[in-house]
Design a protein around this motif. Structure first.
Motif, mmCIF file in Angstrom:
data_model
loop_
_atom_site.group_PDB
_atom_site.id
_atom_site.type_symbol
_atom_site.label_atom_id
_atom_site.label_comp_id
_atom_site.label_asym_id
_atom_site.label_seq_id
_atom_site.Cartn_x
_atom_site.Cartn_y
_atom_site.Cartn_z
ATOM 1 N N PHE A 33 -23.947 -13.891 7.390
ATOM 2 C CA PHE A 33 -25.333 -14.326 7.605
ATOM 3 C C PHE A 33 -26.271 -13.930 6.472
ATOM 4 C CE2 PHE A 33 -23.284 -13.573 11.751
ATOM 5 C CZ PHE A 33 -23.137 -14.911 12.115
ATOM 6 N N ASP A 70 -30.130 -15.536 18.918
ATOM 7 C CA ASP A 70 -28.886 -15.628 18.181
ATOM 8 C C ASP A 70 -28.174 -16.951 18.435
ATOM 9 O OD1 ASP A 70 -28.042 -13.635 16.360
ATOM 10 O OD2 ASP A 70 -26.133 -13.490 17.423
ATOM 11 N N ARG A 74 -27.263 -18.973 15.174
ATOM 12 C CA ARG A 74 -25.851 -19.260 14.916
ATOM 13 C C ARG A 74 -25.567 -20.764 15.032
ATOM 14 N NH1 ARG A 74 -21.870 -15.220 15.422
ATOM 15 N NH2 ARG A 74 -22.681 -13.102 15.501
ATOM 16 N N SER A 128 -26.847 -11.939 14.602
ATOM 17 C CA SER A 128 -26.552 -12.549 13.298
ATOM 18 C C SER A 128 -27.689 -12.307 12.309
ATOM 19 C CB SER A 128 -26.308 -14.045 13.474
ATOM 20 O OG SER A 128 -27.492 -14.683 13.927
ATOM 21 N N PRO A 745 -19.385 -13.943 20.171
ATOM 22 C CA PRO A 745 -18.822 -13.980 18.818
ATOM 23 C C PRO A 745 -17.481 -13.263 18.682
ATOM 24 C CG PRO A 745 -20.871 -12.690 18.898
ATOM 25 C CD PRO A 745 -20.752 -13.383 20.201
ATOM 26 N N ALA A 762 -17.961 -18.177 12.557
ATOM 27 C CA ALA A 762 -19.402 -18.453 12.569
ATOM 28 C C ALA A 762 -19.777 -19.513 11.547
ATOM 29 C CB ALA A 762 -20.177 -17.161 12.295
#
Length: 839
Positions: A33, A70, A74, A128, A745, A762
Motif C-alpha cells: 500500500f 479499509d 482495498r 491498508s 486479508p 491485495a
RNA sequence: GCCCCUAUAACCCAAUGGCAGAGGUAGACGACUUAAAAUCGUUUCAGUGUCGGUUCGAGUCCGACUAGGGGCACCA
C-alpha cells in the motif's frame, strides 16, 4: 494465544492465528500500500479515514470505522488505482493532560505510548495504511504549520482577538467554541457551560458563511443528506432587513434586524439584550429615564445579575416564562413615527443581529408572550384568517394580506417585505440584510497540551506575530509546570519561555500563553499527509495538485458539524490564499454508524463493554473485520448482540477450504481440460458484475452475501461431479480470494498462495466479467391475472409481445383463473411478464 | 413544538414499480462419529408497522397515523 473457536486441530489445517502470524511479516516486506512510488502510472484515489485520538488502545468503534474504510481503500487498489490511504494521530488535547494531572505522567510520554499501542493494533488489524506518511499533530514538525497557518489567517484579518462573553466550562476550566457546547453542556465532560467575559482569539468563519452554506449544494448526493442538513441548520442564514430606530436622547439610531419588515406597522415595543453594551448605555444616565431613574437602574442591575447567573440550560428551556424590565427610554418607529417603549429581556441575544429587536406581538410568538405578560399593546397588521392573538395567545404566523399598515395595505406578505425594504432604503432608514446563526470560531484555550499561539505581546508595539523564521514556537517541557486547570494557561508559569524580546522593538515582551483548539490541527491534516515530513512547507503544492482533494472520506457522524465545517472553512481560506486549487476538501463522505451492545453505547459504567482485543483473540482479525462489513448498511449502528463473529469465522473457514481442496486436487495431479464447468463460470460472471457495484454503493453487507453465494456454488461444484480440479472452479476460488481480501486479508492471502500465486492478493486485480456468459437465451416469463401469479414458463428472451400474449392465453392455469370473467386489459412486458386484468 | 430517517421471517438484513428471499444467525431433521464437536446436506418460519390513495400491478410511489432513532429548538 487464547482459546479460540477455530480449533487448530481443524483437520484441513485452517488456523486464523497461524495465518495472521504468517502473513504480517511478509506484508511488511511487500508494502503493497505504498502510495509514493516513483513513476507510478496508476490513476490516483485519495481514501481517508478520520484519524484517531490516542486515548488508549483501539476499541470496537475504531474497529468498525477502520474495517469499513479499509474495504473502500482495498477495493480501489484491486481496481488498479494508486490509493493514498494514510493514517495519523490527532494527538493534542485534554485527555493527555488530564491523565498527566491524575497519574502524574508527562502528557508527551502518555500520548506517544498510546500512539505506539494503536499503531501496533492497526498493523495487526491489517489496515491498508501507507505507513510512510504517518503524522502526529503534537510533533513540532506538524504544529509548526498550525502556527504558520494561524499567521496566514492573522495577516488576512481572519484571526483576531476580542473581549466578549464566551462559553466557559467550569470543569475543564477553559473556554469552548460554540460548536463544543451541546445543549448547554460541555461536549467533552457534560458540565453545564457558563458565560464569562474574556479576551480570546477567534477565526472569522462568519466571513465565509455564505460560501460554506452555498457550496453544500455541490456535495449533494455525495455526502449523507443528514450531514448537509445539519450544516445548513448550523450556519442558519436568514434574510431580512436592518431598520434604524431613532432613540430619544441618543445621537446614534439603534439598528434592529428583522426578517419581517412587512410587519413594521405592528411593532409596539423594542427589546434589547440585557447583556449588551446598548442596554448598559441606555440606562447609564438616570436623568434620561422616564419616571424614577434610580429605581430603573436598580431593577436593570438586578435583572442583568440574574441573567448572568443563569446557565445555558435554563436559558434554552423554551417553556420558560418571559421576563424583562422596562428601561425608561423610547424609540421612534421610522415607518410611522410611533413612540415605542424600550424593554430589556433575555430572550433577545446580545450576539445575534444587533442585540436589539422590534417586537411585533401579533405575529411573533415570543413577542406575544412578552406583551401578554407585561400588558403591552398587540396590533394585527396581517390578515391571516387566524383568531385574535390577544384572545388565543397564539401569534398569527401565517401568510395573508397587510392591514393597518398605511401604504402597505392590501399587499401580500412577500410583496410587503420588498415594499417595506424599498421604502426604508429611500428614506435612509434601513436596508436589506442577512444574518447567520453561525458565530466566529473561538480557538484559544487555557490549557497546556496544544499548539502555542505564535503571537508576542509588547507593551509598546501591541500584538506582534512571531517571525516566520522563528517557528515553531515549541511547547516548553511540562516538567515543573502546574497543569491543573485554573482558568489561565499553565504556559504563563513557564517564565523562561514566556519572556522574550519584542521582535519589532526589542523591548521585553511576553508570548501569548494560550494554545489552539485541537480542531485547528484536524482542519488541514488531510493536506499534511501529502508531504508529511516537509520542513519547508505545510504541504507541497505539487503533491496537493496530484492527490487532493480527498476522494472518499470515512468517519463517524459525530463530526458532522464541528470538524467537517472547520475543514471546509480552512480549505476555502487556503483556496483564497492561493495554496490549493479546490474549495471543498472531501468529495465524497461515508458516515459509519456506532457499535452498540444490547441497544446502548458501550461503556464501562453500563457494564456492556466489549473489548476489541478479546474479540480478536477469540475470533481472529478477519472474522471481526468481516462481521463489521456484513452486519448491515454501514451507516446503521451495529448491535454486537445481534451479530455473529463466530458465524463469520465459520464462513471464512468454509471459503478457505475451497482453496485447500483446489490445492489438494492439483497436488494429486488431477487432469484439467477445457474451460471448466459452465455453471460455475456463469455464477462467477454474475458475481463479478454485482460485487463491484455493491462495494461502490457502500452495500458492503450485500457484497459479502454475494461472496457467500459464490462460495456455496463452488462448494456444490467441488462436492458434485465437477470437482476441485476444474479450471472454472480454480478461477472462481481466485476471485473469491480477491474479493475476500477487502474484508479478510489474512484468509484471502492464504487462499491466494494455496492456489499457486505469489503473495500479494491485495494487488491481484479483479477479473473482468465475461459478458458473453451474462447473455441469457431464455428467461422465465410470469403470467399474472389481476396481479396474482397464475403461471410461469420458459420463453426465448427475444419473444415478441404477441407471441408471449398468445402463450399466456394458451395456459390452462391462466384460462381457469380468468374463468367466466371478462378480460379488460392485457399488459405485456416481453419477455418477462403478462398481466391480465379482468372486470 | 419544527424537520429528517427507519419499520420485511424468532433475530440481523436483501429485493431497477413486475414471482416477497440474496446472505447470515437461531431452531428442526438427516449423514459422518462409539459419542460429541466440527463438517456436509435437507428443512420450518413473514405477504412487508396501521389506514387510505395512485397503478394493469406497490415492500418499493403519494397522503395520514403509530412506534423507534436522529437533528434543530427564544437566532428576531
Amino acid at each position: 494465544m487464547s482459546e479460540s473457536t477455530q480449533t487448530p486441530a481443524d483437520e484441513t489445517g485452517y488456523s486464523v492465528f497461524d495465518i495472521q502470524d504468517k502473513w504480517l511479516p511478509v506484508w511488511d516486506e511487500l508494502r503493497p500500500f505504498a502510495s509514493g512510488k516513483a513513476g507510478d502510472t496508476r490513476p490516483k484515489k485519495y481514501v481517508l479515514d478520520m484519524f484517531p485520538y490516542p486515548s488508549g488502545d483501539l476499541h470496537m468503534g475504531h474497529a468498525e470505522a477502520y474495517a469499513l474504510g479499509d474495504v473502500v481503500a482495498r477495493y480501489w487498489v484491486q481496481k488498479g488505482f494508486n490509493v493514498l490511504h494514510p493514517i495519523g494521530w490527532d494527538a493534542f488535547g485534554l485527555p493527555a493532560e488530564n491523565a498527566a494531572i491524575k497519574r502524574g505522567l508527562d502528557p508527551r510520554g502518555w500520548t506517544y505510548d498510546n500512539i505506539e499501542q494503536q499503531r501496533s493494533s492497526m498493523r495487526r488489524y491489517a489496515c491498508s495504511f501507507d505507513w510512510d506518511r504517518v503524522i502526529r499533530t503534537c510533533d513540532p514538525i506538524y504544529y509548526r504549520w498550525n502556527q504558520w497557518l494561524f499567521l496566514e489567517f492573522y495577516n488576512k484579518g481572519l484571526a483576531y482577538r476580542k473581549n466578549s462573553m464566551v462559553n466557559w466550562c467550569p470543569s475543564c476550566q477553559t473556554v469552548l467554541a460554540n460548536e463544543q457546547v451541546v445543549g448547554g453542556l460541555c461536549e467533552r465532560c457534560d458540565s453545564a457551560v457558563t458565560k464569562k467575559a474574556l479576551t480570546q482569539w477567534f477565526f472569522k468563519v462568519t466571513e465565509y458563511a455564505d460560501r460554506l452554506l452555498d457550496d453544500l449544494d455541490s456535495l449533494e448526493g455525495n455526502w449523507p443528506s443528514k450531514v448537509l442538513t445539519m450544516q445548513r441548520n448550523w450556519i442558519g442564514r436568514s434574510n431580512g432587513a436592518d431598520v434604524k430606530f431613532v432613540v430619544e436622547g441618543r445621537d446614534e439610531p439603534v439598528i434592529v434586524y428583522t426578517t419581517r419588515p412587512d410587519t413594521l406597522f405592528g411593532a409596539t415595543f423594542m427589546v434589547v439584550a440585557p447583556d449588551s453594551a446598548l442596554a448598559a448605555e441606555l440606562v447609564s444616565d438616570a436623568s434620561l429615564l422616564e419616571g424614577d431613574g434610580n429605581s430603573i437602574q436598580t431593577a436593570f442591575a438586578e435583572y442583568l445579575d440574574g441573567v448572568k447567573k443563569a446557565n445555558d440550560i435554563e436559558r434554552l428551556a423554551t417553556d420558560r416564562p418571559k421576563s424583562g424590565v422596562f428601561l425608561g427610554r423610547y424609540a421612534i418607529n421610522p415607518i410611522n413615527g410611533e413612540r415605542l417603549p424600550i424593554w430589556t429581556a433575555d430572550y433577545v441575544l446580545a450576539d445575534y443581529g444587533h442585540g436589539a429587536i422590534m417586537a411585533v406581538p401579533a405575529h411573533d410568538q415570543r413577542d406575544l408572550d412578552f406583551a401578554r405578560k407585561f400588558g403591552l399593546p398587540v396590533r394585527v397588521v396581517l390578515e391571516t384568517g387566524e383568531a385574535d392573538p390577544i384572545e388565543t395567545g397564539l401569534a398569527a404566523a401565517g401568510d395573508g394580506v397587510l392591514v393597518n399598515s398605511g401604504p402597505l395595505n392590501g399587499l401580500e406578505k412577500a410583496e410587503a417585505i420588498n415594499a417595506a425594504i424599498t421604502f426604508l432604503s429611500k428614506e435612509g432608514n434601513g436596508e436589506a440584510a442577512k444574518n447567520f446563526r453561525l458565530r466566529d470560531w473561538l480557538i484559544s484555550r487555557q490549557r497546556y497540551w496544544g499548539t502555542p499561539i505564535p503571537i508576542i505581546h509588547c507593551d509598546s508595539c501591541g500584538e506582534i506575530p512571531v517571525p516566520a523564521d522563528q517557528l515553531p514556537v515549541e511547547l516548553p517541557a511540562a516538567e515543573g509546570l502546574d497543569l491543573s486547570p485554573k482558568g489561565t494557561s499553565p504556559l504563563g508559569a513557564a517564565t523562561d519561555w514566556v519572556n522574550v524580546p519584542c521582535p519589532k522593538c526589542g523591548a521585553p515582551a511576553k508570548r501569548d500563553t494560550d494554545t489552539m483548539d485541537t480542531f485547528v490541527d484536524s482542519s488541514w491534516y488531510f493536506l499534511r499527509y501529502l508531504s508529511p515530513n516537509s520542513t519547508d512547507v505545510a504541504f507541497d503544492p505539487a503533491e496537493a495538485a496530484a492527490w487532493a482533494p480527498v476522494d472518499q472520506y470515512v468517519g463517524g457522524v459525530t463530526h458532522a458539524i464541528l470538524h467537517l465545517l472547520y475543514a471546509r472553512f480552512f480549505t476555502k481560506v487556503l483556496f483564497d490564499l492561493g495554496h490549493v486549487n479546490f474549495e471543498e476538501p472531501f468529495t465524497r463522505l461515508l458516515n459509519q454508524g456506532m457499535v452498540l451492545m444490547n441497544g446502548s453505547a458501550m461503556s464501562k459504567s453500563r457494564g456492556n463493554l466489549v473489548r476489541l482485543s478479546d474479540q480478536l483473540d477469540e475470533h481472529g482479525v478477519d472474522a471481526i473485520r468481516l462481521t463489521m462489513a456484513f452486519a448491515g448498511p454501514p451507516e446503521d449502528d451495529i448491535d454486537w448482540a445481534d451479530v455473529s463473529p463466530a458465524g463469520s469465522a465459520k464462513f471464512l473457514a468454509r471459503a478457505w477450504r475451497l482453496a485447500n481442496d483446489v490445492e489438494a486436487s492439483r497436488n494429486i495431479g488431477a487432469s484439467v481440460s477445457g474451460s471448466g464447468d459452465a455453471a460455475v463460470r456463469k455464477a462467477l460472471a454474475l458475481f463479478l458484475r454485482d460485487f463491484s457495484a455493491n462495494i461502490e454503493n457502500f452495500k458492503f453487507n450485500v457484497g459479502v452475501a454475494k461472496v457467500m453465494e459464490l462460495v456455496n456454488v463452488v462448494r456444490k461444484a467441488i462436492d458434485g461431479s465437477v470437482g476441485a480440479a476444474d479450471p472454472a472452479v480454480h478461477e472462481a476460488v481466485e476471485e473469491i480470494a480477491k474479493a475476500l481480501s477487502l474484508f479478510a486479508p489474512y484468509t484471502a492471502e492464504d487462499m491466494w498462495v494455496k492456489l499457486g500465486n505469489q503473495p500479494g492478493v491485495a494487488l491481484a486485480g479483479f477479473r473482468v466479467a465475461d459478458e458473453s456468459l451474462l447473455v441469457e437465451n431464455s428467461i422465465v416469463a410470469v403470467v399474472q391475472v389481476d396481479g396474482k401469479l397464475r403461471d410461469k414458463f420458459e420463453v426465448p428472451v427475444d419473444i415478441s409481445e404477441d407471441a408471449l400474449r398468445q402463450l399466456a392465453f394458451d395456459s390452462a392455469l391462466v384460462t381457469r383463473a380468468i374463468g367466466d370473467k371478462t378480460v379488460a386489459n392485457v399488459i405485456v412486458r416481453a419477455p418477462k411478464l403478462v398481466n391480465i386484468a379482468t372486470k
